[in-house]
Design an enzyme around this catalytic site. Structure first.
Site, mmCIF file in Angstrom:
data_model
loop_
_atom_site.group_PDB
_atom_site.id
_atom_site.type_symbol
_atom_site.label_atom_id
_atom_site.label_comp_id
_atom_site.label_asym_id
_atom_site.label_seq_id
_atom_site.Cartn_x
_atom_site.Cartn_y
_atom_site.Cartn_z
ATOM 1 N N HIS A 1 31.463 41.791 29.152
ATOM 2 C CA HIS A 1 32.845 41.889 29.652
ATOM 3 C C HIS A 1 33.855 42.025 28.512
ATOM 4 O O HIS A 1 34.997 41.586 28.638
ATOM 5 C CB HIS A 1 33.216 40.669 30.499
ATOM 6 C CG HIS A 1 32.265 40.355 31.601
ATOM 7 N ND1 HIS A 1 31.809 41.293 32.507
ATOM 8 C CD2 HIS A 1 31.665 39.185 31.951
ATOM 9 C CE1 HIS A 1 30.989 40.718 33.364
ATOM 10 N NE2 HIS A 1 30.865 39.451 33.046
ATOM 11 N N LEU B 1 26.874 48.342 32.423
ATOM 12 C CA LEU B 1 28.262 48.406 32.858
ATOM 13 C C LEU B 1 28.410 47.448 34.028
ATOM 14 O O LEU B 1 27.504 47.329 34.857
ATOM 15 C CB LEU B 1 28.643 49.827 33.317
ATOM 16 C CG LEU B 1 28.810 50.904 32.239
ATOM 17 C CD1 LEU B 1 29.120 52.249 32.904
ATOM 18 C CD2 LEU B 1 29.909 50.539 31.260
ATOM 19 N N ASP B 2 29.550 46.762 34.114
ATOM 20 C CA ASP B 2 29.798 45.868 35.239
ATOM 21 C C ASP B 2 29.724 46.653 36.550
ATOM 22 O O ASP B 2 29.961 47.871 36.579
ATOM 23 C CB ASP B 2 31.174 45.217 35.116
ATOM 24 C CG ASP B 2 31.253 44.230 33.965
ATOM 25 O OD1 ASP B 2 30.192 43.828 33.456
ATOM 26 O OD2 ASP B 2 32.384 43.876 33.575
ATOM 27 N N TRP B 3 29.439 45.946 37.640
ATOM 28 C CA TRP B 3 29.267 46.614 38.934
ATOM 29 C C TRP B 3 30.515 47.389 39.345
ATOM 30 O O TRP B 3 30.429 48.419 40.020
ATOM 31 C CB TRP B 3 28.892 45.601 40.018
ATOM 32 C CG TRP B 3 30.029 44.724 40.456
ATOM 33 C CD1 TRP B 3 30.455 43.576 39.876
ATOM 34 C CD2 TRP B 3 30.917 44.968 41.550
ATOM 35 N NE1 TRP B 3 31.546 43.066 40.540
ATOM 36 C CE2 TRP B 3 31.851 43.915 41.580
ATOM 37 C CE3 TRP B 3 31.008 45.972 42.518
ATOM 38 C CZ2 TRP B 3 32.867 43.841 42.517
ATOM 39 C CZ3 TRP B 3 32.028 45.889 43.462
ATOM 40 C CH2 TRP B 3 32.945 44.832 43.456
#
Length: 230
Positions: A179, A98-100
């Site tokens: 993304h 998962l993105d930050w």
């Protein structure tokens, strides 16, 4: 099991890092140098730099990831990782990423075989996201998201889409491109302002505060195995 998987189960390193240890000649199995294609069983003696190792029990953890945390086992820039949040006796690592700045459900485990299958596109594991976006998406934008649309790395698979509020959209996808949800919403001109993964492979984070985690129930683990059997 393969030697690199055994080292991962013993909490030594990831499988990739374990391969490096094996190639460096630091791992011995029953007194002989280990090889990349070496298989070991419970009766074999495995040593790293002369120190005996033992496989840890299999562990499965669901974390409600907060924002500002990176989805890796360690970060060269010193940022907090999901592994830092999960203080578990076993060395568990995240399944996928998962993105930050994305929050929500992420699974961590030391079961490398199951983790590999869950991440493999052939099993089409569901990931459900709730996105806050700029503007108010019209029905046509939702239809385009549902049908699949063209991105720079190819056309997306059909998604399940519904409107939860004027500027809130839920998307269920089974692909795992980088993304992807953000790029899909950008493509219909509604950039994401906040993103939360509410469910992963049927596992939700209801009742888990951000940064908290829990062990999976045996029935949940079995459901994941059934999901990736075909």
């Amino acid at each position: 099991m393969r030697l690199n998987a055994y080292l991962a189960r013993a909490g030594v390193a990831s499988r990739r890092r374990a391969d490096d240890l094996i190639k460096a000649g630091r791992v011995r199995v029953n007194g002989a140098p280990g090889e990349l294609n070496t298989f070991v069983s419970g009766s074999d003696r495995v040593e790293l730099d002369g120190r005996p190792l033992a496989a840890q029990r299999l562990a499965y953890v669901l974390l409600n990831k907060p924002p500002g945390v990176v989805t890796t086992a360690r970060d060269p820039h010193g940022r907090r990782t999901v592994v830092d949040l999960v203080r578990h006796e076993a060395r568990v690592v995240p399944v996928g990423r998962l993105d930050w700045d994305t929050t929500g459900a992420i699974l961590l485990t030391n079961d490398g075989d199951l983790a590999h299958r869950l991440a493999h596109p052939r099993y089409e594991v569901d990931k459900v996201y709730v996105a806050e976006v700029e503007g108010r998406p019209a029905d046509d934008a939702l239809r385009r998201l549902a049908a699949g649309l063209e991105l720079e790395d190819g056309r997306t698979a059909p998604a399940r889409v519904r409107r939860l509020g004027p500027a809130t959209v839920e998307l269920a996808i089974h692909e795992g491109r980088k993304h992807q949800v953000k790029r899909m919403l950008e493509a219909v001109r509604h950039p994401v302002t906040a993103l939360h993964r509410s469910r992963y492979a049927g596992l939700g984070v209801e009742g888990l505060r951000p940064g908290r985690w829990r062990e999976l129930e045996p029935a949940e683990v079995e459901a994941l195995r059934e999901l990736t059997k075909r």
